[in-house]
Design a protein around this motif. Sequence first.
Motif, PDB file in Angstrom:
ATOM      1  N   ASP A   6       0.842  -1.186   0.000  1.00  0.00           N
ATOM      2  CA  ASP A   6       0.000   0.000   0.000  1.00  0.00           C
ATOM      3  C   ASP A   6       0.884   1.245   0.000  1.00  0.00           C
ATOM      4  OD1 ASP A   6      -2.319   1.374   0.028  1.00  0.00           O
ATOM      5  OD2 ASP A   6      -2.970   0.738   2.021  1.00  0.00           O
ATOM      6  N   ARG A  33      -9.536  10.407  23.447  1.00  0.00           N
ATOM      7  CA  ARG A  33      -8.244   9.708  23.345  1.00  0.00           C
ATOM      8  C   ARG A  33      -7.794   9.222  24.723  1.00  0.00           C
ATOM      9  NH1 ARG A  33      -6.231  10.656  18.286  1.00  0.00           N
ATOM     10  NH2 ARG A  33      -7.152  12.410  17.155  1.00  0.00           N
ATOM     11  N   LEU A 113      -9.372   6.544  14.493  1.00  0.00           N
ATOM     12  CA  LEU A 113      -9.765   7.288  13.295  1.00  0.00           C
ATOM     13  C   LEU A 113      -8.920   6.868  12.088  1.00  0.00           C
ATOM     14  CD1 LEU A 113     -10.095  10.753  15.081  1.00  0.00           C
ATOM     15  CD2 LEU A 113     -11.846   8.980  14.797  1.00  0.00           C
ATOM     16  N   SER A 117      -9.911   4.697   7.014  1.00  0.00           N
ATOM     17  CA  SER A 117      -9.068   5.193   5.922  1.00  0.00           C
ATOM     18  C   SER A 117      -8.198   4.131   5.258  1.00  0.00           C
ATOM     19  CB  SER A 117      -8.134   6.296   6.441  1.00  0.00           C
ATOM     20  OG  SER A 117      -8.881   7.381   6.919  1.00  0.00           O
TER      21      SER A 117
HETATM   22  C1  LIG Z   1      -7.874  10.772  10.087  1.00  0.00           C
HETATM   23  S1  LIG Z   1      -6.193  10.360  10.217  1.00  0.00           S
HETATM   24  C2  LIG Z   1      -6.113   9.822  11.921  1.00  0.00           C
HETATM   25  C3  LIG Z   1      -4.747   9.912  12.478  1.00  0.00           C
HETATM   26  C4  LIG Z   1      -4.584   9.455  13.925  1.00  0.00           C
HETATM   27  N1  LIG Z   1      -4.772   8.036  14.078  1.00  0.00           N
HETATM   28  C5  LIG Z   1      -5.476  10.192  14.874  1.00  0.00           C
HETATM   29  O1  LIG Z   1      -6.131   9.548  15.698  1.00  0.00           O
HETATM   30  O2  LIG Z   1      -5.491  11.430  14.819  1.00  0.00           O
HETATM   31  C6  LIG Z   1      -6.104   8.827   9.293  1.00  0.00           C
HETATM   32  C7  LIG Z   1      -4.718   8.228   9.323  1.00  0.00           C
HETATM   33  O3  LIG Z   1      -4.722   6.965   8.696  1.00  0.00           O
HETATM   34  C8  LIG Z   1      -3.484   6.837   8.014  1.00  0.00           C
HETATM   35  N2  LIG Z   1      -3.580   5.758   7.026  1.00  0.00           N
HETATM   36  C9  LIG Z   1      -4.260   5.744   5.864  1.00  0.00           C
HETATM   37  N3  LIG Z   1      -4.066   4.581   5.219  1.00  0.00           N
HETATM   38  C10 LIG Z   1      -3.244   3.835   6.001  1.00  0.00           C
HETATM   39  C11 LIG Z   1      -2.658   2.533   5.890  1.00  0.00           C
HETATM   40  N4  LIG Z   1      -2.914   1.747   4.834  1.00  0.00           N
HETATM   41  N5  LIG Z   1      -1.854   2.114   6.875  1.00  0.00           N
HETATM   42  C12 LIG Z   1      -1.624   2.886   7.964  1.00  0.00           C
HETATM   43  N6  LIG Z   1      -2.134   4.119   8.122  1.00  0.00           N
HETATM   44  C13 LIG Z   1      -2.931   4.594   7.152  1.00  0.00           C
HETATM   45  C14 LIG Z   1      -3.281   8.205   7.430  1.00  0.00           C
HETATM   46  O4  LIG Z   1      -1.981   8.427   6.950  1.00  0.00           O
HETATM   47  C15 LIG Z   1      -3.657   9.062   8.622  1.00  0.00           C
HETATM   48  O5  LIG Z   1      -2.594   9.227   9.502  1.00  0.00           O
END
Ligand SMILES: C[S@@+](CC[C@H](N)C(=O)[O-])C[C@H]1O[C@@H](n2cnc3c(N)ncnc32)[C@H](O)[C@@H]1O
Length: 214
Positions: A6, A33, A113, A117
């Motif tokens: 990915d 959190r 969150l 995603s």
């Molecule tokens: C809305 S943000 C939330 C960030 C953090 N977990 C928080 O609670 O604020 C979504 C996060 O998912 C990450 N993300 C998206 N696809 C991902 C994947 N395949 N593996 C790991 N992280 C991923 C993004 O880079 C981003 O940091």
Amino acid sequence: MSKRRDTVRHPIFARTYARVGAAAEGKGAAEHRAEMLAGLTGRVIEVGAGTGLNFRHYPPGVTEILAVEPEPLLRKLATEEAARSGAPVEVVDGVADELPAADASFDAGVASLVLCSVRDQAAALAEVFRVIRPGGELRFYEHVVAESARFARFQRAADVVWPLCGGGCHASRDTLAAIEHAGFVVEEVRRFRFVPCFVARPVAPHILGIARRP
Ligand SMILES: C[S@@+](CC[C@H](N)C(=O)[O-])C[C@H]1O[C@@H](n2cnc3c(N)ncnc32)[C@H](O)[C@@H]1O
């Protein structure tokens, strides 16, 4: 060397989330959190750590946190926040569906969150399950599909465009079912609505809780 499955690069979303995510902290997200992480101990892996908004909320019993974040700008901000927070965090590049960790090597996993995603939710949860030891726990704080069929229809309609604006985020995922489907046993779950700003209405329904790897 295995080929990474990915790629996550969302520079515009990353800049936006850095501001919007921080603003939500003062509107209740910080309390969510802290509630998610309360009582956690030992070695923890956090998946998709974003800018590191969880770091200050880890309790003292947590001895080590491996924070995996694939998006370059978010990872840089998380690394800076790790230094500021004083938490025992190492921020690394990696994706949820191929975690840089050995089987059963963590006491707990944290997903906040993020399961909205990841491109392949089942693959991500299978990986989280793999790296948490038997008896270990998954702490989660996620926005999810609504229990109301009408609102869920609205969320599915929103999902035609929502992922394009939100770095791949989906409004209508049934993440609690996916956690159970991955093999975790959900021990505690609290459902609530959270709308820190007007545009977040499609992602108002949230879950927060604890699931255990049997
Ligand atoms: C809305 S943000 C939330 C960030 C953090 N977990 C928080 O609670 O604020 C979504 C996060 O998912 C990450 N993300 C998206 N696809 C991902 C994947 N395949 N593996 C790991 N992280 C991923 C993004 O880079 C981003 O940091």
